[in-house]
Design a protein around this motif. Structure first.
Motif, PDB file in Angstrom:
ATOM      1  N   ARG A  36       0.846  -1.196   0.000  1.00 54.78           N
ATOM      2  CA  ARG A  36       0.000   0.000   0.000  1.00 54.78           C
ATOM      3  C   ARG A  36       0.877   1.240   0.000  1.00 54.78           C
ATOM      4  O   ARG A  36       1.928   1.262   0.661  1.00 54.78           O
ATOM      5  CB  ARG A  36      -0.894   0.009   1.236  1.00 54.78           C
TER       6      ARG A  36
ATOM      7  N   LEU B 154      -3.339  -8.745  -2.327  1.00 58.35           N
ATOM      8  CA  LEU B 154      -2.063  -8.046  -2.497  1.00 58.35           C
ATOM      9  C   LEU B 154      -0.850  -8.980  -2.394  1.00 58.35           C
ATOM     10  O   LEU B 154       0.011  -8.953  -3.268  1.00 58.35           O
ATOM     11  CB  LEU B 154      -1.936  -6.930  -1.458  1.00 58.35           C
TER      12      LEU B 154
ATOM     13  N   GLY C 213      -2.803   4.816   0.653  1.00 59.81           N
ATOM     14  CA  GLY C 213      -3.842   3.791   0.753  1.00 59.81           C
ATOM     15  C   GLY C 213      -3.995   2.971  -0.520  1.00 59.81           C
ATOM     16  O   GLY C 213      -4.555   1.882  -0.494  1.00 59.81           O
ATOM     17  N   ASP C 214      -3.475   3.479  -1.651  1.00 58.96           N
ATOM     18  CA  ASP C 214      -3.636   2.738  -2.917  1.00 58.96           C
ATOM     19  C   ASP C 214      -2.897   1.403  -2.860  1.00 58.96           C
ATOM     20  O   ASP C 214      -1.827   1.286  -2.258  1.00 58.96           O
ATOM     21  CB  ASP C 214      -3.098   3.572  -4.090  1.00 58.96           C
ATOM     22  N   ARG C 215      -3.475   0.434  -3.555  1.00 58.06           N
ATOM     23  CA  ARG C 215      -2.880  -0.919  -3.639  1.00 58.06           C
ATOM     24  C   ARG C 215      -2.035  -0.988  -4.914  1.00 58.06           C
ATOM     25  O   ARG C 215      -2.544  -0.796  -6.008  1.00 58.06           O
ATOM     26  CB  ARG C 215      -3.993  -1.960  -3.691  1.00 58.06           C
TER      27      ARG C 215
ATOM     28  N   GLU D  58      -8.955  -4.477  -6.866  1.00 57.32           N
ATOM     29  CA  GLU D  58      -9.485  -4.828  -5.543  1.00 57.32           C
ATOM     30  C   GLU D  58      -9.766  -6.325  -5.408  1.00 57.32           C
ATOM     31  O   GLU D  58      -9.681  -6.888  -4.323  1.00 57.32           O
ATOM     32  CB  GLU D  58     -10.788  -4.049  -5.279  1.00 57.32           C
TER      33      GLU D  58
ATOM     34  N   SER E  60      -1.363  -0.447 -10.578  1.00 57.24           N
ATOM     35  CA  SER E  60      -2.443  -0.564  -9.595  1.00 57.24           C
ATOM     36  C   SER E  60      -2.916  -2.003  -9.551  1.00 57.24           C
ATOM     37  O   SER E  60      -3.052  -2.651 -10.590  1.00 57.24           O
ATOM     38  CB  SER E  60      -3.631   0.313 -10.002  1.00 57.24           C
TER      39      SER E  60
END
Ligand code: NAP
Length: 339
Positions: free
Chosen positions: A71, A117, A85-87, A113, A110
């Motif tokens: 993240r 991860l 906060g971005d994955r 979702e 990116s």
């Protein structure tokens, strides 16, 4: 506030005993950089080869690891496409065996979702490898027959599923009995035990004497010659890895004598050099995952303090699927059932 990060380093090349952990300062992100807290770190053959001496390293102490996911914790000046906060995940030069890393945004992708991860962090390199193997090294077409070595391995399982989806008949090889069922399960039409018998004879028997249109050889060493013997005229040998050692000296004229064969020795970094290439090819890999065309096996996860064990496991020839380090906060996400 400067953050510290525990990092795996080595001061000389050798066995896994040369690996050591050291706490280092992790700087704030600069222009067009972000700070990433790692969730999953891929353990790959290139790490083993850099650590053991097959590849040169620029300077000591040296670091390892070409891929990770995590993240975004902070962004530097000029960053507009990513926020805290971005994955994200990345493929980059060595240095991923650490808890926090400052990365140029040009190497980030990116992570959707729907995908775990840690799972992506330890499979991005394998997935991007399969992506260029089936599209660029030998473009798989409906009706072709290809031979995939180590079909139950990390790259192997992805490659088999992708090639089958593109219409190939896939013959797999594996180095041990317990891998045969896995290779079949991911879509191999036939599986040959590479450690027994005459592999080329078996492959010819499975192709009415013709041989295959392409061999994906991620083994190297003495397998290279056997792979050549499995090809049909005009066939392509893709030599993309050498865990079994260097390929003996080779007279190029033999490609002529054996039926106008093609030979390529590709690198993932050539095909993912620019940001655009990396993002397009990653998006293609993620599409195969989210659509269910490629299913990733449960990886062999190790904790961050087990980098040596993870490398030893990969080198042992016993693993099925990918190997990588799953960091603590990532285990929580993984156990929430995300895939
Ligand atoms: N060129 C590129 O761009 C690129 C990028 C990423 C990875 N790679 C290469 O892709 C290959 C597969 O990587 P992976 O991470 O998915 O590994 P993997 O296939 O999961 O594991 C390596 C496998 O190689 C086989 N092998 C045969 N002889 C071996 C030996 N003497 N020592 C160790 N292993 C031996 C084993 O499978 P069997 O016993 O079943 O054959 C072993 O399980 C590696 O060669 C890697 O370097 C290349």
């Amino acid at each position: 506030m400067t953050r510290s990060t525990l990092t795996v380093l080595f001061d000389q090349q050798g066995g896994t005993e040369v690996l050591r952990y050291q706490t280092q300062d992790c700087p704030d992100p600069g222009d067009h950089e972000v700070l990433v807290q790692h969730a999953g770190i891929g353990v790959n053959y290139i790490d083993i080869q850099q650590r053991s001496g097959r590849y040169k390293v620029a300077a000591f102490p040296a670091s390892l690891g070409v891929e990770a996911s995590g993240r975004v914790l902070a962004v530097g000046p000029g960053v507009s496409d990513f926020k805290p906060g971005d994955r994200v995940a990345y493929l980059h030069s060595a240095g991923a065996y650490t808890q926090y890393r400052v990365m140029p945004v040009s190497r980030l992708v990116s992570v959707p979702e729907a995908l775990s991860l840690p799972l992506v962090g330890i499979n991005l390199t394998r997935g991007l490898t399969a992506q260029y193997l089936v599209n660029d090294s030998y473009a798989v077409k409906p009706g072709c027959t290809v031979l995939v070595h180590s079909a139950a391995g990390g790259v192997g399982q992805i490659l088999v599923q992708w090639a089958v989806h593109l219409g190939a008949r896939v013959i797999g090889t594996v180095g041990a009995d317990h891998k045969m069922a896995v290779a079949k399960q991911v879509g191999c039409d036939a599986v040959v035990l590479s450690t027994e018998g005459d592999m080329a004879l078996q492959v010819r028997a499975l192709t009415a004497g013709e041989g295959v249109h392409a061999v994906y050889d991620g083994i190297g060493g003495e397998m290279f010659e056997k792979s050549l013997q499995c090809l049909a005229p005009s066939g392509t040998l893709v030599s993309y890895g050498t865990p079994a050692g260097e390929i003996p000296p080779f007279d190029v004229f033999r490609l002529n004598q054996m039926g106008s064969l093609h030979l390529t020795s590709p690198s993932i970094f050539t095909y993912n050099k620019t940001t655009e290439q990396l993002r397009l090819r990653s998006a293609d890999f993620f599409k195969q995952l989210t659509s269910g065309i490629v299913r990733l096996p449960e990886p062999e996860y190790y904790s961050f303090d087990q980098a040596a064990q993870a490398q030893d496991a990969l080198a042992s020839r016993q693993t099925l699927g990918a190997v990588g380090l799953n960091l603590a906060q990532a285990s929580m996400e993984s156990s929430s059932g995300m895939r």
